[in-house]
Design a protein around this motif. Structure first.
Motif, mmCIF file in Angstrom:
data_model
loop_
_atom_site.group_PDB
_atom_site.id
_atom_site.type_symbol
_atom_site.label_atom_id
_atom_site.label_comp_id
_atom_site.label_asym_id
_atom_site.label_seq_id
_atom_site.Cartn_x
_atom_site.Cartn_y
_atom_site.Cartn_z
ATOM 1 N N ILE A 411 0.709 -1.348 0.014
ATOM 2 C CA ILE A 411 0.034 -0.062 0.163
ATOM 3 C C ILE A 411 0.977 1.112 -0.210
ATOM 4 C CG2 ILE A 411 -2.015 1.155 1.118
ATOM 5 C CD1 ILE A 411 -2.588 -1.457 2.783
ATOM 6 N N PRO A 412 1.012 2.125 -1.266
ATOM 7 C CA PRO A 412 1.610 3.354 -1.223
ATOM 8 C C PRO A 412 0.873 4.389 -0.334
ATOM 9 C CG PRO A 412 1.140 2.493 -3.486
ATOM 10 C CD PRO A 412 0.063 1.711 -2.419
ATOM 11 N N PHE A 413 1.578 5.241 0.301
ATOM 12 C CA PHE A 413 0.983 6.356 1.185
ATOM 13 C C PHE A 413 1.655 7.649 0.684
ATOM 14 C CE2 PHE A 413 -0.276 2.953 3.755
ATOM 15 C CZ PHE A 413 -1.335 3.262 4.306
ATOM 16 N N ASP A 414 0.900 8.664 -0.007
ATOM 17 C CA ASP A 414 1.388 9.942 -0.350
ATOM 18 C C ASP A 414 1.812 10.891 0.632
ATOM 19 O OD1 ASP A 414 2.452 11.821 -1.860
ATOM 20 O OD2 ASP A 414 0.531 12.379 -2.638
ATOM 21 N N LEU A 415 2.741 10.958 1.308
ATOM 22 C CA LEU A 415 3.238 11.931 2.370
ATOM 23 C C LEU A 415 3.894 13.203 1.908
ATOM 24 C CD1 LEU A 415 2.482 9.496 4.291
ATOM 25 C CD2 LEU A 415 4.269 10.224 5.882
ATOM 26 N N PHE A 416 3.914 13.136 0.623
ATOM 27 C CA PHE A 416 4.975 14.089 -0.172
ATOM 28 C C PHE A 416 4.354 14.574 -1.531
ATOM 29 C CE2 PHE A 416 7.620 10.558 1.785
ATOM 30 C CZ PHE A 416 7.685 11.336 2.767
ATOM 31 N N PRO A 417 3.069 15.270 -1.363
ATOM 32 C CA PRO A 417 2.327 15.700 -2.744
ATOM 33 C C PRO A 417 3.218 16.652 -3.242
ATOM 34 C CG PRO A 417 0.814 15.707 -0.612
ATOM 35 C CD PRO A 417 2.264 15.500 -0.309
ATOM 36 N N HIS A 418 3.156 16.619 -4.480
ATOM 37 C CA HIS A 418 3.898 17.590 -5.777
ATOM 38 C C HIS A 418 5.364 16.916 -5.853
ATOM 39 C CE1 HIS A 418 0.521 19.895 -5.134
ATOM 40 N NE2 HIS A 418 0.840 20.216 -4.018
ATOM 41 N N THR A 419 5.683 16.019 -5.064
ATOM 42 C CA THR A 419 7.014 15.283 -5.397
ATOM 43 C C THR A 419 6.690 13.799 -6.161
ATOM 44 O OG1 THR A 419 7.525 14.014 -3.409
ATOM 45 C CG2 THR A 419 7.850 16.153 -3.291
ATOM 46 N N VAL A 420 7.786 13.163 -6.414
ATOM 47 C CA VAL A 420 7.543 11.667 -6.927
ATOM 48 C C VAL A 420 7.728 10.703 -5.947
ATOM 49 C CG1 VAL A 420 8.439 12.409 -9.082
ATOM 50 C CG2 VAL A 420 9.934 11.581 -7.398
ATOM 51 N N HIS A 421 7.772 11.106 -4.650
ATOM 52 C CA HIS A 421 8.007 10.122 -3.284
ATOM 53 C C HIS A 421 6.896 9.963 -2.788
ATOM 54 C CE1 HIS A 421 12.384 10.960 -4.174
ATOM 55 N NE2 HIS A 421 12.002 12.237 -3.734
ATOM 56 N N CYS A 422 6.695 8.937 -2.226
ATOM 57 C CA CYS A 422 5.595 8.388 -1.219
ATOM 58 C C CYS A 422 6.187 7.236 -0.461
ATOM 59 C CB CYS A 422 4.536 7.804 -1.946
ATOM 60 S SG CYS A 422 4.888 6.147 -2.976
ATOM 61 N N GLU A 423 5.515 6.805 0.732
ATOM 62 C CA GLU A 423 5.872 5.989 1.721
ATOM 63 C C GLU A 423 5.190 4.538 1.118
ATOM 64 O OE1 GLU A 423 8.011 5.769 3.858
ATOM 65 O OE2 GLU A 423 8.176 7.954 4.648
ATOM 66 N N LEU A 424 6.078 3.469 0.857
ATOM 67 C CA LEU A 424 5.485 2.297 0.508
ATOM 68 C C LEU A 424 5.340 1.017 1.911
ATOM 69 C CD1 LEU A 424 4.134 0.282 -1.634
ATOM 70 C CD2 LEU A 424 6.482 -0.465 -2.152
ATOM 71 N N VAL A 425 4.392 0.872 2.165
ATOM 72 C CA VAL A 425 4.175 -0.341 3.194
ATOM 73 C C VAL A 425 4.088 -1.694 2.554
ATOM 74 C CG1 VAL A 425 2.742 -0.953 5.233
ATOM 75 C CG2 VAL A 425 3.124 1.334 4.870
ATOM 76 N N LEU A 426 4.926 -2.567 2.704
ATOM 77 C CA LEU A 426 4.843 -3.848 2.281
ATOM 78 C C LEU A 426 4.787 -4.714 3.458
ATOM 79 C CD1 LEU A 426 5.124 -5.169 -0.589
ATOM 80 C CD2 LEU A 426 7.385 -5.290 -0.389
#
Length: 430
Positions: A411-426
């Motif tokens: 499940i990806p979580f977008d903690l950084f809108p407008h960037t290409v990054h997010c937190e992926l919970v595996l």
């Protein structure tokens, strides 16, 4: 979060380089610090159109926004789709690598585990509770321009550009950035207490001298010149104390969404022992403490562990213990003699570098751990190596003798809108 961010703004670093100055203005510290200008510029320069490349005729401020927040021109739903496709590629790579190792994965053409849509951030603009600014020569030649770097070292065209168009920086942070030009501690204190900066309502002002782009408290101590020694943040009904060098997610409301999901995915209950590796100030463990039997946290930053212990005591939580030290040194020693019969669930939340091989080996070889949650801010990097080591067939040569894990859900979580990054919970289980 936005209110706290603007009212609890903390200036914690003023670096003095030989002929340049650099200032870090923040409400909360975190790992999401600015990269070196050369590396960042080279990285984003290679991105496809729509993912960070500046349009012809773009202003310097727009070029900075394209570098720091390369998705800012896209509607938010399109940003989430871009991030979803990125995470899908990560799982496709992991699936192929697992197949090469002989691991039985899903049907041909499918991913190694289901990938859910990206969980959006509750706040998309001005969500950062920490901002880093530099003071250097700007495009117009002003030697005291406050902002972020644009350009490359190779082309020798690095300039400091105001952050007006950077959407994830709160307006209050931008206000401070344009006003905080004093270079002496006494002048800084006067500026923020009785001068033009008083309207920013700082709660803490820290000063740090360094000849490096970035350094820790141990390398060059933070000097408190005004206000409280710590800042505080409310998260999931708890109050957290944060030291200048301790990690805390830069998007507070997004972190709440993430941690709630971690609690649900862990399936922890009153009989469970929760192992929180790379625990920072204890946010994950403490937010789940009331649902489990015991929490054990491990963190390399000593000040963060002091914060975690204070946070536990302040919030009346007594079933937590926190260990300071490198995870690769503390965890193997902790697990090699593990005799507790209660279910053991592990949560790993490392920096972009992933976790040390000895940490992977300790988790893999501990029979009591049947469920593992890996939170990665850069799953396409070293974290992929961690995933493979957790899931590969037993390998006595590498001392990976424990039963392999299998990926269950991503499940990806977008903690950084407008960037290409997010937190992926595996989620892994065995």
């Amino acid at each position: 979060m936005a209110l706290c961010c603007t009212l609890s703004l903390m200036c914690r670093r003023l670096r003095q380089l030989l002929s340049t100055q650099c200032v870090l203005l923040s409400s909360l510290p975190g790992r999401d610090c600015g990269l070196l200008a050369e590396k960042r510029a080279e990285k984003w320069k290679k991105r496809k159109a729509g993912e960070g490349c500046s349009l012809p005729g773009s202003s310097w401020e727009e070029r900075l926004a394209d570098a720091a927040t390369p998705l800012w021109r896209l509607p938010y739903q399109e940003q989430l789709q871009v991030k979803y496709e990125n995470q899908r590629k990560v799982l496709q790579t992991l699936t192929s690598r697992l197949q090469e190792l002989g691991v039985d994965v899903q049907k041909p053409g499918e991913l190694c585990c289901p990938l859910r849509p990206v969980v959006p951030s509750p706040i998309t603009n001005g969500y950062r509770n920490k901002s880093t600014f530099s003071v250097n020569q700007g495009p117009d030649g002003n030697p005291k321009t406050v902002g972020l770097y644009v350009g490359t070292g190779r082309a020798r065209n690095i300039v400091c550009v105001r952050a007006d168009h950077v959407k994830n920086v709160p307006p209050k942070h931008k206000q401070v950035a344009q006003e905080a030009l004093a270079t002496q501690k006494a002048l800084l204190k006067e500026f923020f207490t009785s001068g033009p900066g008083a309207g920013c309502a700082l709660t803490s002002l820290y000063f740090q001298e360094s000849t490096m782009t970035r350094c820790s408290h141990e390398q060059s101590p933070f000097q408190l010149i005004y206000g409280e020694p710590h800042i505080f943040e409310d998260l999931l009904g708890l109050k957290f104390r944060i030291s200048p060098d301790a990690f805390f997610q830069v998007n507070t409301s997004g972190a709440e969404t993430l941690y709630q999901a971690v609690g649900e995915l862990s399936q922890a209950d009153r009989d469970t022992v929760l192992l929180d590796v790379c625990c920072g100030t204890g946010t994950i463990g403490l937010s789940l403490a009331r649902h489990v039997s015991k929490v054990i946290g491990i963190e390399i930053v000593e000040k963060a562990i002091e914060d975690a212990r204070w946070n536990a005591a302040f919030n009346g939580i007594s079933n937590c213990e926190f260990h300071s030290g490198k995870a690769e040194a503390v965890l193997p020693q902790l697990l090699c003699s593990w005799e507790d019969t209660r279910p053991l669930v592990a949560v790993v939340n490392p920096s972009r570098a992933g976790i040390h091989y000895r940490v992977v080996r300790a988790i893999r070889n501990c029979k009591a751990i049947r469920r593992l949650l890996y939170i990665s801010c850069k799953p396409e990097g070293e974290a992929t190596r961690n995933f493979l080591e957790l899931c590969c067939p037993p390998d006595p040569g590498k001392k990976l003798v424990g039963e392999p894990f299998a990926p269950v859900l991503a499940i990806p979580f977008d903690l950084f809108p407008h960037t290409v990054h997010c937190e992926l919970v595996l989620l892994f289980s065995r």
